[in-house]
Design a protein around this motif. Structure first.
Motif, PDB file in Angstrom:
ATOM      1  N   ASN A  81       0.830  -1.213   0.000  1.00 11.92           N
ATOM      2  CA  ASN A  81       0.000   0.000   0.000  1.00 11.92           C
ATOM      3  C   ASN A  81       0.863   1.261   0.000  1.00 11.92           C
ATOM      4  OD1 ASN A  81      -2.229  -1.664   0.083  1.00 11.92           O
ATOM      5  ND2 ASN A  81      -2.628  -1.340   2.262  1.00 11.92           N
ATOM      6  N   ILE A  82       1.917   1.248   0.796  1.00 12.78           N
ATOM      7  CA  ILE A  82       2.819   2.412   0.847  1.00 12.78           C
ATOM      8  C   ILE A  82       3.460   2.639  -0.514  1.00 12.78           C
ATOM      9  CG2 ILE A  82       5.013   3.229   1.804  1.00 12.78           C
ATOM     10  CD1 ILE A  82       4.125   1.913   4.473  1.00 12.78           C
ATOM     11  N   ARG A  83       3.887   1.575  -1.147  1.00 16.80           N
ATOM     12  CA  ARG A  83       4.496   1.715  -2.482  1.00 16.80           C
ATOM     13  C   ARG A  83       3.487   2.266  -3.489  1.00 16.80           C
ATOM     14  NH1 ARG A  83       7.768  -3.781  -1.979  1.00 16.80           N
ATOM     15  NH2 ARG A  83       9.683  -2.903  -1.134  1.00 16.80           N
ATOM     16  N   GLU A  84       2.275   1.756  -3.440  1.00 18.90           N
ATOM     17  CA  GLU A  84       1.244   2.210  -4.372  1.00 18.90           C
ATOM     18  C   GLU A  84       0.927   3.690  -4.169  1.00 18.90           C
ATOM     19  OE1 GLU A  84      -3.257   0.981  -5.854  1.00 18.90           O
ATOM     20  OE2 GLU A  84      -2.358  -0.074  -4.157  1.00 18.90           O
ATOM     21  N   LEU A  85       0.762   4.102  -2.915  1.00 15.84           N
ATOM     22  CA  LEU A  85       0.496   5.518  -2.631  1.00 15.84           C
ATOM     23  C   LEU A  85       1.681   6.391  -3.023  1.00 15.84           C
ATOM     24  CD1 LEU A  85      -1.294   5.184   0.823  1.00 15.84           C
ATOM     25  CD2 LEU A  85      -2.335   5.847  -1.358  1.00 15.84           C
ATOM     26  N   ASN A  86       2.882   5.909  -2.781  1.00 13.16           N
ATOM     27  CA  ASN A  86       4.085   6.653  -3.161  1.00 13.16           C
ATOM     28  C   ASN A  86       4.152   6.822  -4.682  1.00 13.16           C
ATOM     29  OD1 ASN A  86       6.645   7.931  -2.746  1.00 13.16           O
ATOM     30  ND2 ASN A  86       7.599   6.033  -3.449  1.00 13.16           N
ATOM     31  N   ASP A  87       3.862   5.762  -5.418  1.00 16.10           N
ATOM     32  CA  ASP A  87       3.873   5.845  -6.880  1.00 16.10           C
ATOM     33  C   ASP A  87       2.833   6.840  -7.391  1.00 16.10           C
ATOM     34  OD1 ASP A  87       5.902   3.990  -6.959  1.00 16.10           O
ATOM     35  OD2 ASP A  87       4.606   2.294  -7.500  1.00 16.10           O
ATOM     36  N   MET A  88       1.646   6.815  -6.778  1.00 15.66           N
ATOM     37  CA  MET A  88       0.594   7.757  -7.175  1.00 15.66           C
ATOM     38  C   MET A  88       1.033   9.201  -6.916  1.00 15.66           C
ATOM     39  SD  MET A  88      -2.923   5.934  -5.846  1.00 15.66           S
ATOM     40  CE  MET A  88      -3.973   7.287  -6.398  1.00 15.66           C
ATOM     41  N   ALA A  89       1.608   9.444  -5.742  1.00 16.64           N
ATOM     42  CA  ALA A  89       2.045  10.805  -5.393  1.00 16.64           C
ATOM     43  C   ALA A  89       3.172  11.267  -6.304  1.00 16.64           C
ATOM     44  CB  ALA A  89       2.484  10.850  -3.934  1.00 16.64           C
ATOM     45  N   GLN A  90       4.108  10.369  -6.583  1.00 10.32           N
ATOM     46  CA  GLN A  90       5.229  10.723  -7.452  1.00 10.32           C
ATOM     47  C   GLN A  90       4.746  11.048  -8.869  1.00 10.32           C
ATOM     48  OE1 GLN A  90       8.255   7.693  -7.640  1.00 10.32           O
ATOM     49  NE2 GLN A  90       9.851   9.234  -7.877  1.00 10.32           N
ATOM     50  N   LYS A  91       3.813  10.249  -9.375  1.00 12.48           N
ATOM     51  CA  LYS A  91       3.254  10.500 -10.707  1.00 12.48           C
ATOM     52  C   LYS A  91       2.545  11.857 -10.735  1.00 12.48           C
ATOM     53  CE  LYS A  91      -0.069   8.733 -14.007  1.00 12.48           C
ATOM     54  NZ  LYS A  91      -1.482   8.464 -13.946  1.00 12.48           N
ATOM     55  N   ALA A  92       1.788  12.149  -9.678  1.00 13.99           N
ATOM     56  CA  ALA A  92       1.072  13.426  -9.597  1.00 13.99           C
ATOM     57  C   ALA A  92       2.045  14.597  -9.594  1.00 13.99           C
ATOM     58  CB  ALA A  92       0.207  13.453  -8.345  1.00 13.99           C
ATOM     59  N   ASN A  93       3.094  14.491  -8.796  1.00 11.93           N
ATOM     60  CA  ASN A  93       4.092  15.564  -8.744  1.00 11.93           C
ATOM     61  C   ASN A  93       4.775  15.753 -10.089  1.00 11.93           C
ATOM     62  OD1 ASN A  93       3.610  16.168  -6.062  1.00 11.93           O
ATOM     63  ND2 ASN A  93       5.194  14.791  -5.315  1.00 11.93           N
ATOM     64  N   ASN A  94       5.120  14.667 -10.738  1.00 18.14           N
ATOM     65  CA  ASN A  94       5.781  14.753 -12.046  1.00 18.14           C
ATOM     66  C   ASN A  94       4.892  15.436 -13.078  1.00 18.14           C
ATOM     67  OD1 ASN A  94       8.111  13.547 -11.130  1.00 18.14           O
ATOM     68  ND2 ASN A  94       7.538  11.499 -11.816  1.00 18.14           N
ATOM     69  N   GLU A  95       3.608  15.125 -13.071  1.00 18.76           N
ATOM     70  CA  GLU A  95       2.690  15.751 -14.030  1.00 18.76           C
ATOM     71  C   GLU A  95       2.634  17.259 -13.824  1.00 18.76           C
ATOM     72  OE1 GLU A  95      -1.008  13.723 -13.397  1.00 18.76           O
ATOM     73  OE2 GLU A  95      -0.389  11.951 -14.526  1.00 18.76           O
ATOM     74  N   ALA A  96       2.501  17.693 -12.571  1.00 13.74           N
ATOM     75  CA  ALA A  96       2.429  19.129 -12.290  1.00 13.74           C
ATOM     76  C   ALA A  96       3.743  19.829 -12.630  1.00 13.74           C
ATOM     77  CB  ALA A  96       2.073  19.356 -10.822  1.00 13.74           C
ATOM     78  N   VAL A  97       4.853  19.205 -12.278  1.00 17.65           N
ATOM     79  CA  VAL A  97       6.160  19.810 -12.580  1.00 17.65           C
ATOM     80  C   VAL A  97       6.374  19.888 -14.089  1.00 17.65           C
ATOM     81  CG1 VAL A  97       8.651  19.397 -12.419  1.00 17.65           C
ATOM     82  CG2 VAL A  97       7.238  19.244 -10.382  1.00 17.65           C
ATOM     83  N   ASN A  98       5.922  18.894 -14.823  1.00 16.33           N
ATOM     84  CA  ASN A  98       6.069  18.917 -16.287  1.00 16.33           C
ATOM     85  C   ASN A  98       5.311  20.080 -16.906  1.00 16.33           C
ATOM     86  OD1 ASN A  98       7.754  16.703 -16.292  1.00 16.33           O
ATOM     87  ND2 ASN A  98       6.118  15.247 -16.748  1.00 16.33           N
ATOM     88  N   VAL A  99       4.117  20.374 -16.395  1.00 21.35           N
ATOM     89  CA  VAL A  99       3.344  21.520 -16.910  1.00 21.35           C
ATOM     90  C   VAL A  99       4.113  22.815 -16.674  1.00 21.35           C
ATOM     91  CG1 VAL A  99       1.259  22.907 -16.527  1.00 21.35           C
ATOM     92  CG2 VAL A  99       1.082  20.430 -16.707  1.00 21.35           C
ATOM     93  N   LEU A 100       4.633  22.982 -15.466  1.00 25.87           N
ATOM     94  CA  LEU A 100       5.360  24.218 -15.138  1.00 25.87           C
ATOM     95  C   LEU A 100       6.691  24.308 -15.875  1.00 25.87           C
ATOM     96  CD1 LEU A 100       4.588  24.398 -11.318  1.00 25.87           C
ATOM     97  CD2 LEU A 100       3.497  25.668 -13.172  1.00 25.87           C
ATOM     98  N   THR A 101       7.367  23.185 -16.031  1.00 24.70           N
ATOM     99  CA  THR A 101       8.643  23.173 -16.755  1.00 24.70           C
ATOM    100  C   THR A 101       8.440  23.542 -18.217  1.00 24.70           C
ATOM    101  OG1 THR A 101       9.503  21.493 -15.263  1.00 24.70           O
ATOM    102  CG2 THR A 101      10.638  21.751 -17.362  1.00 24.70           C
ATOM    103  N   LYS A 102       7.376  23.014 -18.798  1.00 26.02           N
ATOM    104  CA  LYS A 102       7.068  23.335 -20.201  1.00 26.02           C
ATOM    105  C   LYS A 102       6.806  24.837 -20.360  1.00 26.02           C
ATOM    106  CE  LYS A 102       3.874  22.277 -23.919  1.00 26.02           C
ATOM    107  NZ  LYS A 102       2.472  22.619 -24.060  1.00 26.02           N
ATOM    108  N   ARG A 103       6.042  25.410 -19.427  1.00 26.45           N
ATOM    109  CA  ARG A 103       5.737  26.841 -19.508  1.00 26.45           C
ATOM    110  C   ARG A 103       7.000  27.670 -19.287  1.00 26.45           C
ATOM    111  NH1 ARG A 103       4.401  30.300 -22.320  1.00 26.45           N
ATOM    112  NH2 ARG A 103       4.226  32.319 -21.334  1.00 26.45           N
TER     113      ARG A 103
END
Length: 168
Positions: A127-149
């Protein structure tokens, strides 16, 4: 022996009784801000395009808003997943307790308890790994939007500067 002054005592000799010369301070202030004001002269402002500035800031705000929406949606998904995991854990705990109660001998109860502990531990790590993967994916998506801009902003600045240099 000479009398020395402690560092915490006031040194009254360093304070001047002369009035401050506000005229020279004011003149220095005007000189400094007069030079700063030259940057906003009509000749320099002619290269500043307000429509471009507003457009750039609008796109920046859109990127930040998109990133915030993504983070909010992903936090909601994380919370929902945690609720699901907690519900599953409660169901699993009830099932394990039933097995523990149905065990008759002390040896069976210990064996059942050890098996339950192993299952609970492995499930918690999963469960910890799954939640960690979800959080990491979420952070990467948001950072990618800002990095692109940010990259787009750099390109826009480069374009404006190249136009400015070509007009000289």
């Amino acid at each position: 022996m000479a009398k020395t002054q402690n560092s915490y005592q006031k040194d009254t000799k360093s304070f001047s009784t002369q009035p401050m010369d506000f005229t020279s301070m004011f003149n220095e202030f005007n000189r400094a801000f007069g030079e700063f004001g030259n940057y906003f002269s009509p000749a320099n402002l002619s290269m500043f395009n307000m429509d471009t500035f507003v457009s750039v800031q609008r796109r920046n705000a859109e990127a930040i808003t998109t990133a915030h929406q993504m983070v909010f949606q992903n936090v909601q998904a994380l919370v929902q997943k945690q609720v699901e995991l907690a519900q599953h854990a409660i169901e699993e705990l009830n099932h394990m307790n039933q097995n523990l109660i149905s065990a008759h001998s002390p040896e069976e109860k210990v064996a059942c308890h050890i098996a339950n502990t192993k299952v609970v531990f492995e499930q918690a790590i999963s469960n910890i790994r799954e939640l960690n993967d979800m959080a990491q994916k979420a952070n990467n998506e948001a950072v990618n939007v800002l990095t692109k801009r940010f990259s787009e902003n750099l390109e826009e600045i480069k374009t404006v500067l190249s136009k400015k240099n070509s007009h000289k």
